[in-house]
Design a protein around this motif. Structure first.
Motif, PDB file in Angstrom:
ATOM      1  N   VAL A  12       0.863  -1.179   0.000  1.00  0.00           N
ATOM      2  CA  VAL A  12       0.000   0.000   0.000  1.00  0.00           C
ATOM      3  C   VAL A  12       0.900   1.230   0.000  1.00  0.00           C
ATOM      4  CG1 VAL A  12      -1.803   1.271   1.228  1.00  0.00           C
ATOM      5  CG2 VAL A  12      -1.805  -1.234   1.239  1.00  0.00           C
ATOM      6  N   ALA A  13       0.636   2.153  -0.908  1.00  0.00           N
ATOM      7  CA  ALA A  13       1.486   3.336  -1.040  1.00  0.00           C
ATOM      8  C   ALA A  13       1.548   4.106   0.275  1.00  0.00           C
ATOM      9  CB  ALA A  13       0.967   4.237  -2.151  1.00  0.00           C
ATOM     10  N   PRO A  14       2.742   4.583   0.657  1.00  0.00           N
ATOM     11  CA  PRO A  14       2.871   5.326   1.925  1.00  0.00           C
ATOM     12  C   PRO A  14       2.348   6.748   1.859  1.00  0.00           C
ATOM     13  CG  PRO A  14       4.983   5.222   0.800  1.00  0.00           C
ATOM     14  CD  PRO A  14       4.029   4.400  -0.021  1.00  0.00           C
ATOM     15  N   SER A  15       1.944   7.212   0.672  1.00  0.00           N
ATOM     16  CA  SER A  15       1.461   8.588   0.528  1.00  0.00           C
ATOM     17  C   SER A  15       0.293   8.605  -0.444  1.00  0.00           C
ATOM     18  CB  SER A  15       2.575   9.517   0.041  1.00  0.00           C
ATOM     19  OG  SER A  15       3.048   9.100  -1.233  1.00  0.00           O
ATOM     20  N   VAL A  16      -0.450   9.712  -0.437  1.00  0.00           N
ATOM     21  CA  VAL A  16      -1.581   9.882  -1.340  1.00  0.00           C
ATOM     22  C   VAL A  16      -1.345  11.104  -2.216  1.00  0.00           C
ATOM     23  CG1 VAL A  16      -3.192   8.812   0.270  1.00  0.00           C
ATOM     24  CG2 VAL A  16      -2.869  11.278   0.328  1.00  0.00           C
ATOM     25  N   ASP A  17      -2.042  11.143  -3.341  1.00  0.00           N
ATOM     26  CA  ASP A  17      -1.941  12.269  -4.257  1.00  0.00           C
ATOM     27  C   ASP A  17      -2.636  13.484  -3.632  1.00  0.00           C
ATOM     28  OD1 ASP A  17      -2.235  14.135  -6.341  1.00  0.00           O
ATOM     29  OD2 ASP A  17      -2.231  12.537  -7.836  1.00  0.00           O
ATOM     30  N   PRO A  18      -1.924  14.598  -3.458  1.00  0.00           N
ATOM     31  CA  PRO A  18      -2.565  15.770  -2.830  1.00  0.00           C
ATOM     32  C   PRO A  18      -3.669  16.385  -3.668  1.00  0.00           C
ATOM     33  CG  PRO A  18      -0.378  16.324  -3.646  1.00  0.00           C
ATOM     34  CD  PRO A  18      -0.520  14.848  -3.786  1.00  0.00           C
ATOM     35  N   GLN A  19      -3.719  16.064  -4.969  1.00  0.00           N
ATOM     36  CA  GLN A  19      -4.755  16.614  -5.834  1.00  0.00           C
ATOM     37  C   GLN A  19      -6.029  15.781  -5.771  1.00  0.00           C
ATOM     38  OE1 GLN A  19      -4.292  19.523  -7.309  1.00  0.00           O
ATOM     39  NE2 GLN A  19      -2.184  19.636  -6.584  1.00  0.00           N
ATOM     40  N   THR A  20      -5.899  14.471  -5.907  1.00  0.00           N
ATOM     41  CA  THR A  20      -7.073  13.597  -5.933  1.00  0.00           C
ATOM     42  C   THR A  20      -7.400  12.992  -4.571  1.00  0.00           C
ATOM     43  OG1 THR A  20      -5.716  11.654  -6.502  1.00  0.00           O
ATOM     44  CG2 THR A  20      -6.552  13.002  -8.318  1.00  0.00           C
ATOM     45  N   ARG A  21      -6.476  13.096  -3.608  1.00  0.00           N
ATOM     46  CA  ARG A  21      -6.656  12.492  -2.282  1.00  0.00           C
ATOM     47  C   ARG A  21      -6.841  10.976  -2.378  1.00  0.00           C
ATOM     48  NH1 ARG A  21      -4.376  16.483   0.407  1.00  0.00           N
ATOM     49  NH2 ARG A  21      -5.408  18.482   0.047  1.00  0.00           N
ATOM     50  N   ALA A  22      -6.210  10.385  -3.368  1.00  0.00           N
ATOM     51  CA  ALA A  22      -6.277   8.930  -3.550  1.00  0.00           C
ATOM     52  C   ALA A  22      -4.870   8.356  -3.487  1.00  0.00           C
ATOM     53  CB  ALA A  22      -6.932   8.588  -4.886  1.00  0.00           C
TER      54      ALA A  22
END
Length: 390
Positions: free
Chosen positions: A256-266
């Motif tokens: 599971v990715a340790p971060s999320v996209d700040p634009q899509t919040r996914a």
């Protein structure tokens, strides 16, 4: 006198007619009373079957969309500079093994440079041997005074210089031999060729891309999951991925990715897919796919699909009352498994509902129950055995 005699006769006839009409009216009223009493009993609108809600353990799934990509993609390029490509042995989709020859460059000029480097090494070794002999003789005359210290030092320096030239010649030869090995482009790992830009007869420079390879033939599905749902997914979670072709693949969460996209919040969830990325595989790199993460099971109250009625955009079921009439109940639905639907709100577990014919009924209708478990009697709370049977 004659008219006077006719009047009594007319009066008698009128009286007879009146008596006959009264008798007919009385008879009609008596004969119509019986049907009126029979019509007061209501008739059932429909013969139906019923069932009790059944508790089941239903799977909890989380749906997501994403793309199928290569687990790792290797770029295979040219290490030689200015050589002509004379042979290409693989094409897109071919499975290769580590160390397999993919392409061959013309090595005539490399062989000539290698022969020249080898000759230079032999010359340097001969000069080094002569310099070593001269330095050894000079050192033997050091005590006799036949040679000055400066001359002896010059012989020693010449010996060291000759040795250095030998090492330099060896390095040049090794470089030319390496160029000779680089005329054969080898697969760095086992996998599947996903792209080819190598053209027969082309003269390419060092670093030019010739092939791309999916390492190990491994593909993965990169699902986009909202940040609110990421915490529910753990490595090892089973996943069912449906490719664009309709084929289903079973995989497991690798990371599971340790971060999320700040634009899509996914965030991205990496799912390993089975099999190889060969031409026969239903999954292809770059393909869009949807999937479901299997997050376990929870208890649910379910009813048969025919018991559910959709009206005005809402879901309803019909409850069987003790007087054989029905009541319409508004419910909320959840998951669907087979021919059963989960009821999340609006229905008690001991409520008997109409199954067959529910779509033809209205609130308050009288029904006839053709149910072995009810025997045309008001529904009673069912035992666990009855629930399992229904």
């Amino acid at each position: 006198m004659e008219n006077f005699k006719r009047k009594p006769l007319a009066l008698v006839l009128i009286a007879a007619i009146a008596l006959s009409a009264g008798a007919v009216a009385i008879f009609s009223s008596k004969s119509g009373a019986a049907p009126a009493s029979g019509a007061g009993a209501a008739k059932p609108a429909l013969t139906v079957t019923t069932a009790l809600p059944q508790p089941l353990s239903l799977p909890v799934k989380l749906s997501a969309n994403g793309s199928i990509t290569a687990w790792q993609e290797a770029i295979i390029g040219s290490e030689s500079n200015g050589l002509r490509l004379i042979e290409v042995r693989v094409n897109v989709g071919d499975k290769v093994k580590a160390g397999q020859v993919l392409a061959v460059f013309y090595e005539g000029s490399v062989q000539a440079d290698t022969a020249q480097a080898r000759a230079s090494l032999l010359e340097a070794q001969a000069n080094a041997l002569d310099a070593a002999d001269n330095a050894a003789r000079a050192r033997t005359l050091e005590r006799s005074g036949a040679l000055s210290a400066q001359q002896i030092n010059q012989y020693n320096t010449a010996e060291q210089t000759a040795k250095a030239r030998v090492e330099a010649a060896q390095a040049v030869l090794a470089a030319q031999q390496l160029r000779g090995r680089q005329t054969r482009v080898l697969a760095p790992d086992s996998g599947v060729i996903s792209a080819r830009s190598a053209t027969l007869g082309a003269v390419v420079g060092a670093g030019t891309e010739l092939f791309r390879m999916i390492r190990g033939g491994r593909l993965e599905w990169r699902a986009e999951v909202t940040s609110a749902e990421l915490g529910r997914i753990q490595p090892g979670t089973p996943v069912t991925v449906t490719a664009a072709s309709g084929a289903e693949l079973r995989g497991r969460v690798r990371m599971v990715a340790p971060s999320v996209d700040p634009q899509t919040r996914a965030g991205l969830v990496y799912v390993d897919l089975p099999g190889s990325a060969g031409m026969a595989s239903p999954a292809k790199a770059g393909m869009f796919a949807r999937g479901e993460f299997e997050l376990g099971t929870t208890a649910a109250l379910t009813v048969p699909q025919p018991a559910l009625v959709l009206r005005d955009g809402f879901s309803y079921v019909f409850r069987l009352n003790a007087d054989q009439r029905i009541s319409q109940l508004k419910v909320q639905t959840g998951r669907r498994v087979g021919d059963r639907v989960e009821i999340t709100a609006g229905l008690a577990a001991d409520t008997r509902v109409i199954v067959s014919g529910a779509g033809f009924l209205n609130d308050g209708d009288l029904v006839r129950v053709n149910d072995a478990s009810t025997s045309n009697q008001p529904a009673a709370p069912a035992s666990s055995a009855q629930i399992a049977t229904n």
